[in-house]
Design a protein around this motif. Structure first.
Motif, short mmCIF file in Angstrom:
data_model
loop_
_atom_site.label_atom_id
_atom_site.label_comp_id
_atom_site.label_asym_id
_atom_site.label_seq_id
_atom_site.Cartn_x
_atom_site.Cartn_y
_atom_site.Cartn_z
N ALA A 187 -18.24 11.94 -3.96
CA ALA A 187 -17.60 13.10 -4.59
C ALA A 187 -18.00 13.16 -6.05
CB ALA A 187 -16.08 12.99 -4.46
N LEU A 188 -18.17 14.40 -6.52
CA LEU A 188 -18.63 14.57 -7.90
C LEU A 188 -17.66 13.94 -8.90
CD1 LEU A 188 -20.62 15.81 -9.87
CD2 LEU A 188 -19.34 17.93 -9.76
N ARG A 223 -28.46 4.83 -4.10
CA ARG A 223 -27.92 5.39 -2.87
C ARG A 223 -27.98 4.38 -1.74
NH1 ARG A 223 -30.35 11.36 -2.50
NH2 ARG A 223 -31.66 10.37 -0.96
N VAL A 224 -27.19 4.65 -0.70
CA VAL A 224 -27.15 3.76 0.46
C VAL A 224 -28.54 3.64 1.08
CG1 VAL A 224 -26.14 3.44 2.73
CG2 VAL A 224 -24.75 4.33 0.88
N ASP A 225 -29.30 4.74 1.06
CA ASP A 225 -30.61 4.70 1.70
C ASP A 225 -31.69 4.07 0.82
OD1 ASP A 225 -30.84 6.62 -0.16
OD2 ASP A 225 -31.35 8.26 1.20
N GLY A 226 -31.28 3.46 -0.30
CA GLY A 226 -32.25 2.72 -1.10
C GLY A 226 -32.86 3.52 -2.21
N PRO A 254 -25.90 12.84 -3.75
CA PRO A 254 -25.47 11.50 -3.34
C PRO A 254 -25.91 11.10 -1.93
CG PRO A 254 -23.61 12.99 -3.35
CD PRO A 254 -24.80 13.79 -3.78
N GLY A 255 -26.45 12.02 -1.16
CA GLY A 255 -26.89 11.67 0.19
C GLY A 255 -25.74 11.13 1.01
#
Lengths: 470, 262
Positions: free
Chosen positions: A215-216, A250-253, A285-286
């Motif tokens: 969230a922003l 981010r979670v995806d790296g 934020p993906g």
């Protein structure tokens, strides 16, 4: 000749090894699946991995082709210990399909040796205890030159304890100075300089979250939180920074970096967070952000200020102007906010250059007796239908922007030549001389016009409008 | 009971007048030092803590040189007191030219905005900053809402705004509407200079300044001269602009008004 560049686990079990001739490998395993080696892509991937690993330590160095050095001194406590750090690292890499061997030791040399030749994929050497662990590794673990390693092999030196106990002088004579240096580096007797992706510096703060955030409002809040962390340390040291770089991992790296610059070094977390605020809005934020890191650059001492008792006294630059300049240059771009500073040049368009908005400029920096226009055109505009007496009278009338100007008063010429000492000798020409006139037309409009080049009989003079006085 | 009501009324009146003054009891003004001009302005000078509009005509509407030069001279005493910000759409303001007129360009920060809205937003931001005394904004037009916002920003710290109306090159004016939120509106056009006796060339720059609208004052027209332009010695007069002549304007001159009311 084609050779195998890398072999996977299943391949190794079948007796394949890196460096083997491709034809030999095909003979051994007829249905071998191979893919073209892409060293450039590997290097790019390693760099990306190094950038990603910044979440574990700000000091990451690449060890081509397939390794990374992380200086984790002082950061392992953020995970609750070295073992926890390694476990977290391993889990996150595994989530991206990467398997690693890693070792933690006092020196980069020992860590490299244990990671490449140690027993087990994860070795944590106790402080000062690397000698015992290194003893039963082959000499190649020391990152020796191939000749030295081959020589040891020939002499039957299979394990490191045979070498480590040897007297230094014969060792150097036989295997070269480089071997001695590698031994010293592994044992911690000599230091090793690693080329870190980013030069390590202590002004770094990091926040990790149990649950990824997206969230922003959360992003804005963690920006402030991480700024508070860093600024507390800056304040203790009496320092401030002129540039802050935040990265949302981010979670995806993917790491999303943002940067703000300040006109004066500062350490006010609220202000820094405010400057980041419009930029944070652009962050995608993906699937969520799990780590945020903040770095301060251009760290310099900031004089502590006393809060003034008299609020009506002249306000300090740090109160109003500096934050305004920061807001504007971060919103519009740094090249859109400036102050004109003098340059020692008599060529009009070169005599003022944009300087930093808070740079000190001496008063009356330009000679007021040489009248200069209010508006100086970047591109001088050609004048048409110019009537002027030759050789060097001002124009008596001209047409500019579809309007006829009759000149009643004129002043000049002020001859301005090119700066011939700056260019090449054969580029110097009288055509680059300009004769400037300040002229006033029938309505009182004042202009700055010039004739290009010296008068030459037969060739019509070329006239230009360079500015308007107003 | 009535005493209580009177007290309340007085308190409310005081509150209202405080709101009208923008929270500042002392509304300062910057006198030109010429009685003929100052008596047309409320409080005997250019009101500070408000914004003023400078308009050019014909070619000047595009180059904006004369309105800018005039505004810079009007604001020069302010710029010596605090910071000055100049917001541009086109990056063609030449600092040596400002210095020649006697404006302290060493304190001037220039900002180049990408569009009209950005220029107005920057002007608002700059006006409400502590320590900023004068803000120049070169914009095409200021509508009522934007004008009101500028006024509110001026009142925050007492900064004074100088809006120079300037049309983009080669474009017809998109917006003709002018804000009535400005404290004063000046139409500035260049006027023929007069070299001193026995001198050649150009005299000190002159402008014809028409005060077209003035809240709480009277309109008028004057011929003004920058007497201290293009000389080394620092000007020591109270104001860099000097009155050359009072111009009778057919529309604006008082005699006509007398005749109308008769």
């Amino acid at each position: 000749m084609r050779r195998l560049a890398a072999v996977d686990k299943a391949g190794r079990k079948l007796g394949l090894f890196a460096g083997q001739k491709a034809t030999d490998a095909m003979a051994l395993v007829p249905d071998l699946a191979t893919a073209e080696a892409e060293p450039e892509a590997d290097a790019t991937a390693l760099t990306a991995l190094a950038d990603w690993s910044v979440r574990f330590s700000p000091a990451v160095a690449e060890d081509a082709p397939d390794g990374l050095f992380l200086d984790i001194s002082g950061v392992d406590h953020l995970w609750g210990g070295e073992a926890q750090l390694v476990a977290d690292y391993r889990a996150r890499l595994a989530a991206n399909g990467i398997f690693m061997r890693c070792a933690i030791a006092d020196t980069p040399g020992a860590a490299w040796a244990l990671a490449h030749f140690g027993k087990g994929a994860e070795i944590i050497a106790p402080a000062g205890g690397q000698a015992d662990l290194l003893a039963y590794l082959p000499p190649a673990a020391l990152r020796l030159e191939p000749e030295a390693a081959a020589q040891m092999e020939r002499l039957g030196l299979r394990l490191l304890f045979q070498i480590l106990g040897m007297p230094r002088a014969p060792l150097a004579r036989r295997f070269g100075q480089h071997t001695l240096m590698r031994i010293d580096q592994a044992m911690g007797r000599a230091s090793e300089a690693l080329t870190f992706r980013r030069p390590p510096h202590p002004w770094f703060a990091r926040l990790a979250f149990f649950e990824p955030i997206s969230a922003l409002e959360d992003l804005q809040r963690v920006t402030r939180d991480v700024a508070v962390r860093l600024c507390e340390r800056l304040e203790r040291e009496g320092l401030g920074a002129r540039r802050f770089r935040i990265a949302f991992h981010r979670v995806d790296g993917e790491a999303l970096p943002l940067e703000v610059g300040l006109a004066l070094a500062a350490r006010d977390p609220a202000r820094i967070a405010k400057l980041f605020a419009p930029k944070v809005e652009t962050v995608d934020p993906g699937f969520g952000i799990e780590v945020v890191t903040l770095e301060a650059e251009e760290v310099e001492p900031v004089a502590g200020r006393q809060t003034r008792l008299d609020a009506r006294a002249e306000p300090a630059v740090e109160d109003g102007l500096a934050p305004l300049v920061d807001r504007l240059s971060n919103r519009l771009g740094e090249d859109r906010v400036w102050k004109s500073a003098p340059v020692q040049s008599h060529v009009p368009e070169l005599s003022a250059r944009p300087a930093a908005p808070l740079a000190p400029v001496p008063p009356r920096a330009w000679n007021p007796e040489a009248p200069r226009p209010m508006r100086l055109f970047r591109q001088p505009e050609p004048l048409e239908n110019v009537t002027a007496l030759t050789p060097d009278d001002p124009p008596s009338q001209f047409r500019w922007r579809k309007q006829l100007h009759r000149i009643l008063h004129a002043e000049g010429p002020e001859r301005i030549g090119e700066e011939w000492w700056r260019g090449d000798i054969d580029e110097i020409s009288v055509r680059h001389v300009r004769d400037y006139y300040r002229v006033e037309n029938q309505d009182g409009g004042r202009f700055w016009v010039y004739r290009e080049g010296l008068y030459e009989a037969g060739t019509p003079a070329r006239w230009w409008m360079h500015g308007v006085f107003g | 009971m009535s005493g209580f009501r009177d007290g309340r009324l007085a308190a409310l009146k005081a509150k209202i007048s405080a709101i009208e003054a923008g929270g500042r009891a002392d509304s300062e003004s910057l006198p030109f030092g010429t009685p003929a001009l100052d008596r047309c302005l409320p409080g005997g000078g250019l009101p500070l803590g408000q914004w003023h509009e400078f308009v050019g005509e014909g070619m000047e509407a595009e180059t904006g040189a004369s309105p800018a030069a005039f505004a810079a001279l009007v604001a020069a005493p302010l710029a010596r007191r605090g910071e000055a910000i100049w917001i541009l759409r086109r990056d063609d303001l030449f600092a040596p030219g400002l210095v020649g007129l006697g404006f302290p360009a060493e304190r001037l920060i220039q900002v180049c905005a990408r569009d009209e809205d950005e220029a107005l937003a920057v002007a608002e931001d700059a006006l409400s900053t502590v320590g900023v005394a004068a803000v120049f904004a070169e914009v095409e037009a200021v509508d009522l809402t934007a004008g009101r916002r500028l006024q509110l920003a001026c009142e925050k710290q007492g900064a004074t705004g100088f809006v120079i109306r300037r049309r983009p090159y080669g474009a017809a004016s998109r917006r003709g509407a002018t804000g009535s939120a400005a404290a004063t509106r000046w139409k500035i056009s260049p006027a023929a200079s007069e070299p001193g006796p026995g001198e050649f060339g150009l005299g000190p720059p002159r402008w014809r300044a028409e005060l077209e609208r003035c809240r709480g004052g009277r309109p008028g027209a004057w011929l003004l001269e920058a007497a201290a332009a293009y000389v080394w010695e620092a000007e020591n007069g109270p104001h860099p602009l000097r009155l050359v002549a009072e111009l009778g304007d057919r529309q604006l001159a008082p005699p006509q008004r007398v005749r109308l009311s008769a």
